[in-house]
Design a protein around this motif. Structure first.
Motif, PDB file in Angstrom:
ATOM      1  N   VAL A  86      51.258  29.174  35.733  1.00  0.00           N
ATOM      2  CA  VAL A  86      51.121  30.687  35.387  1.00  0.00           C
ATOM      3  C   VAL A  86      49.686  31.056  36.402  1.00  0.00           C
ATOM      4  O   VAL A  86      49.611  31.361  37.603  1.00  0.00           O
ATOM      5  CB  VAL A  86      51.074  32.128  34.589  1.00  0.00           C
ATOM      6  N   TYR A  87      48.548  30.013  35.513  1.00  0.00           N
ATOM      7  CA  TYR A  87      47.532  29.659  36.427  1.00  0.00           C
ATOM      8  C   TYR A  87      47.555  29.253  37.560  1.00  0.00           C
ATOM      9  O   TYR A  87      46.458  29.605  37.926  1.00  0.00           O
ATOM     10  CB  TYR A  87      46.980  28.860  35.124  1.00  0.00           C
ATOM     11  N   ARG A  88      48.095  28.025  37.334  1.00  0.00           N
ATOM     12  CA  ARG A  88      47.990  27.554  38.970  1.00  0.00           C
ATOM     13  C   ARG A  88      48.737  28.255  40.084  1.00  0.00           C
ATOM     14  O   ARG A  88      48.645  27.553  41.440  1.00  0.00           O
ATOM     15  CB  ARG A  88      49.014  26.261  38.137  1.00  0.00           C
ATOM     16  N   TRP A  89      49.853  29.247  39.927  1.00  0.00           N
ATOM     17  CA  TRP A  89      50.638  29.384  40.536  1.00  0.00           C
ATOM     18  C   TRP A  89      49.835  30.327  40.985  1.00  0.00           C
ATOM     19  O   TRP A  89      50.173  30.800  42.013  1.00  0.00           O
ATOM     20  CB  TRP A  89      52.428  29.497  39.497  1.00  0.00           C
ATOM     21  N   PHE A  90      49.336  31.750  40.489  1.00  0.00           N
ATOM     22  CA  PHE A  90      49.044  32.996  40.573  1.00  0.00           C
ATOM     23  C   PHE A  90      47.391  33.049  40.440  1.00  0.00           C
ATOM     24  O   PHE A  90      46.743  33.618  40.821  1.00  0.00           O
ATOM     25  CB  PHE A  90      49.980  34.104  39.988  1.00  0.00           C
ATOM     26  N   VAL A  91      47.530  32.941  39.163  1.00  0.00           N
ATOM     27  CA  VAL A  91      46.177  33.410  38.424  1.00  0.00           C
ATOM     28  C   VAL A  91      44.792  32.420  39.737  1.00  0.00           C
ATOM     29  O   VAL A  91      43.843  33.432  40.296  1.00  0.00           O
ATOM     30  CB  VAL A  91      45.675  33.151  37.117  1.00  0.00           C
ATOM     31  N   ALA A  92      44.638  31.499  39.508  1.00  0.00           N
ATOM     32  CA  ALA A  92      43.864  30.646  40.110  1.00  0.00           C
ATOM     33  C   ALA A  92      43.267  31.362  41.718  1.00  0.00           C
ATOM     34  O   ALA A  92      42.521  31.477  42.180  1.00  0.00           O
ATOM     35  CB  ALA A  92      44.169  28.655  39.996  1.00  0.00           C
ATOM     36  N   PRO A  93      44.606  30.920  42.190  1.00  0.00           N
ATOM     37  CA  PRO A  93      44.386  31.415  43.932  1.00  0.00           C
ATOM     38  C   PRO A  93      43.793  32.731  43.972  1.00  0.00           C
ATOM     39  O   PRO A  93      42.719  33.033  44.623  1.00  0.00           O
ATOM     40  CB  PRO A  93      46.224  30.986  44.392  1.00  0.00           C
ATOM     41  N   PHE A  94      44.724  33.303  43.150  1.00  0.00           N
ATOM     42  CA  PHE A  94      43.865  35.147  43.538  1.00  0.00           C
ATOM     43  C   PHE A  94      42.353  35.038  42.605  1.00  0.00           C
ATOM     44  O   PHE A  94      41.644  35.240  43.767  1.00  0.00           O
ATOM     45  CB  PHE A  94      44.342  36.403  42.330  1.00  0.00           C
TER      46      PHE A  94
ATOM     47  N   HIS B 200      40.465  32.301  43.502  1.00  0.00           N
ATOM     48  CA  HIS B 200      39.509  31.537  43.952  1.00  0.00           C
ATOM     49  C   HIS B 200      39.360  32.894  45.538  1.00  0.00           C
ATOM     50  O   HIS B 200      38.146  33.385  45.549  1.00  0.00           O
ATOM     51  CB  HIS B 200      40.067  30.452  44.721  1.00  0.00           C
ATOM     52  N   LYS B 201      40.631  33.374  45.849  1.00  0.00           N
ATOM     53  CA  LYS B 201      40.228  34.161  46.883  1.00  0.00           C
ATOM     54  C   LYS B 201      39.613  35.585  46.951  1.00  0.00           C
ATOM     55  O   LYS B 201      39.253  35.827  47.779  1.00  0.00           O
ATOM     56  CB  LYS B 201      41.842  35.016  47.642  1.00  0.00           C
ATOM     57  N   ASN B 202      39.441  35.991  45.747  1.00  0.00           N
ATOM     58  CA  ASN B 202      38.270  36.983  45.591  1.00  0.00           C
ATOM     59  C   ASN B 202      37.186  36.453  44.933  1.00  0.00           C
ATOM     60  O   ASN B 202      36.731  37.719  44.710  1.00  0.00           O
ATOM     61  CB  ASN B 202      39.211  38.803  44.678  1.00  0.00           C
ATOM     62  N   ARG B 203      36.960  35.757  44.340  1.00  0.00           N
ATOM     63  CA  ARG B 203      35.941  35.512  43.744  1.00  0.00           C
ATOM     64  C   ARG B 203      34.380  36.075  44.167  1.00  0.00           C
ATOM     65  O   ARG B 203      34.017  37.006  43.955  1.00  0.00           O
ATOM     66  CB  ARG B 203      35.596  33.859  43.820  1.00  0.00           C
ATOM     67  N   ASP B 204      33.702  36.001  45.434  1.00  0.00           N
ATOM     68  CA  ASP B 204      33.042  36.566  46.095  1.00  0.00           C
ATOM     69  C   ASP B 204      32.747  38.088  45.725  1.00  0.00           C
ATOM     70  O   ASP B 204      32.168  38.846  45.127  1.00  0.00           O
ATOM     71  CB  ASP B 204      33.121  36.569  47.458  1.00  0.00           C
ATOM     72  N   MET B 205      33.986  38.827  45.899  1.00  0.00           N
ATOM     73  CA  MET B 205      34.443  40.378  45.671  1.00  0.00           C
ATOM     74  C   MET B 205      34.809  40.531  44.088  1.00  0.00           C
ATOM     75  O   MET B 205      33.726  41.905  43.703  1.00  0.00           O
ATOM     76  CB  MET B 205      35.954  40.922  46.218  1.00  0.00           C
ATOM     77  N   ILE B 206      34.937  40.264  43.750  1.00  0.00           N
ATOM     78  CA  ILE B 206      34.790  39.948  41.968  1.00  0.00           C
ATOM     79  C   ILE B 206      33.714  39.817  41.444  1.00  0.00           C
ATOM     80  O   ILE B 206      32.664  41.323  40.455  1.00  0.00           O
ATOM     81  CB  ILE B 206      35.768  39.231  41.083  1.00  0.00           C
ATOM     82  N   ASP B 207      32.492  38.635  41.984  1.00  0.00           N
ATOM     83  CA  ASP B 207      31.000  39.284  41.658  1.00  0.00           C
ATOM     84  C   ASP B 207      29.836  39.936  41.997  1.00  0.00           C
ATOM     85  O   ASP B 207      29.433  40.544  41.166  1.00  0.00           O
ATOM     86  CB  ASP B 207      30.538  37.501  42.029  1.00  0.00           C
ATOM     87  N   GLU B 208      31.005  40.542  43.304  1.00  0.00           N
ATOM     88  CA  GLU B 208      29.639  41.672  44.186  1.00  0.00           C
ATOM     89  C   GLU B 208      30.357  43.030  42.899  1.00  0.00           C
ATOM     90  O   GLU B 208      29.453  43.632  42.788  1.00  0.00           O
ATOM     91  CB  GLU B 208      30.144  42.554  44.790  1.00  0.00           C
ATOM     92  N   ALA B 209      31.869  43.416  42.162  1.00  0.00           N
ATOM     93  CA  ALA B 209      32.256  44.294  41.807  1.00  0.00           C
ATOM     94  C   ALA B 209      31.219  44.505  40.292  1.00  0.00           C
ATOM     95  O   ALA B 209      30.613  44.886  39.899  1.00  0.00           O
ATOM     96  CB  ALA B 209      33.035  44.612  41.701  1.00  0.00           C
ATOM     97  N   LEU B 210      30.938  42.920  39.612  1.00  0.00           N
ATOM     98  CA  LEU B 210      30.112  43.268  38.459  1.00  0.00           C
ATOM     99  C   LEU B 210      29.033  42.781  38.838  1.00  0.00           C
ATOM    100  O   LEU B 210      28.514  43.967  37.611  1.00  0.00           O
ATOM    101  CB  LEU B 210      30.584  41.029  37.883  1.00  0.00           C
ATOM    102  N   GLU B 211      28.204  42.392  39.732  1.00  0.00           N
ATOM    103  CA  GLU B 211      26.532  42.731  40.048  1.00  0.00           C
ATOM    104  C   GLU B 211      26.573  43.857  39.971  1.00  0.00           C
ATOM    105  O   GLU B 211      25.561  44.793  38.645  1.00  0.00           O
ATOM    106  CB  GLU B 211      26.462  41.376  40.737  1.00  0.00           C
ATOM    107  N   ALA B 212      27.907  44.799  40.523  1.00  0.00           N
ATOM    108  CA  ALA B 212      27.135  46.379  40.987  1.00  0.00           C
ATOM    109  C   ALA B 212      27.290  46.971  39.557  1.00  0.00           C
ATOM    110  O   ALA B 212      26.560  47.864  39.062  1.00  0.00           O
ATOM    111  CB  ALA B 212      28.552  46.556  42.363  1.00  0.00           C
ATOM    112  N   SER B 213      28.272  46.946  38.876  1.00  0.00           N
ATOM    113  CA  SER B 213      28.542  47.780  37.713  1.00  0.00           C
ATOM    114  C   SER B 213      27.363  47.140  36.559  1.00  0.00           C
ATOM    115  O   SER B 213      27.115  47.762  36.034  1.00  0.00           O
ATOM    116  CB  SER B 213      30.013  47.243  36.983  1.00  0.00           C
ATOM    117  N   SER B 214      27.292  46.251  36.449  1.00  0.00           N
ATOM    118  CA  SER B 214      26.244  45.524  36.146  1.00  0.00           C
ATOM    119  C   SER B 214      24.827  46.501  35.751  1.00  0.00           C
ATOM    120  O   SER B 214      24.017  47.243  34.567  1.00  0.00           O
ATOM    121  CB  SER B 214      26.157  44.122  35.743  1.00  0.00           C
ATOM    122  N   THR B 215      24.526  45.817  36.775  1.00  0.00           N
ATOM    123  CA  THR B 215      23.193  47.155  38.099  1.00  0.00           C
ATOM    124  C   THR B 215      23.621  48.462  37.602  1.00  0.00           C
ATOM    125  O   THR B 215      22.376  49.566  36.692  1.00  0.00           O
ATOM    126  CB  THR B 215      23.275  46.772  39.500  1.00  0.00           C
TER     127      THR B 215
END
Length: 174
Positions: free
Chosen positions: A79-87, A89-104
């Motif tokens: 499951v990790y290699r088939w779905f979670v990791a690709p998802f 990797h694809k959305n890493r920057d967006m997730i980091d930005e959302a976490l930073e904005a939420s934290s702020t």
């Protein structure tokens, strides 16, 4: 209860044993399991009211969790290699930005709430006179040791600033 035991408690104990043994391959597997488990928990939380109405949802969930961590199936790895990791990797920057904005936003919200609460408490205590200030010090010292001292310092600093302002106004007026 069964899902918690199967999905969290047993894997947590297995993870503990692997950490103690320092087996790198097993650590990697259990880390993959926990990432997959977190994603499944998030999806389940978001869609709980729909999933709970599915017939045999909980027995299927227990079976799926067993499949995830059974060594013979290595389901978490798949499951990790088939779905979670690709998802991720694809959305890493967006997730980091959302976490930073939420934290702020969270930090500024907490800071504002604490500032407002302390200001209101000090104002109320001042209105109540010496007894109110003493009560504020006692209350803050019960919340966390040293807070009473901090409150005293804040109150004394505010009083000193008020005195300086009054002295400045008196000196300017004479």
């Amino acid at each position: 209860l069964v899902c918690t035991i199967v999905g969290a408690l047993y894997p947590a104990f297995e993870s503990f044993k692997v950490l103690e043994s320092k087996d790198a391959a097993a650590m990697e597997f259990w880390l993959m399991y926990w990432v997959v488990f977190a994603v499944i928990s998030g999806v389940e939380h978001a869609g709980y009211y729909i999933l709970a109405w599915m017939p045999f949802y909980y027995p299927m969930k227990v079976g799926f969790l067993l499949w995830l961590f059974t060594p013979a199936s290595g389901g978490a790895r798949h499951v990790y290699r088939w779905f979670v990791a690709p998802f991720l990797h694809k959305n890493r920057d967006m997730i980091d930005e959302a976490l930073e904005a939420s934290s702020t936003k969270l930090r500024s919200g907490v800071k504002g709430a604490v500032t407002t609460a302390v200001s209101a408490s000090v104002g109320t205590a001042r209105g109540a006179g010496v007894a109110g200030m003493s009560q504020l010090r006692r209350t803050l010292s019960m919340v966390r040791p040293g807070m009473g001292t901090m409150a005293t310092m804040c109150i004394e600093a505010a009083a000193a600033a008020k005195r300086r302002a009054a002295e400045g106004a008196a000196a300017g007026g004479s």
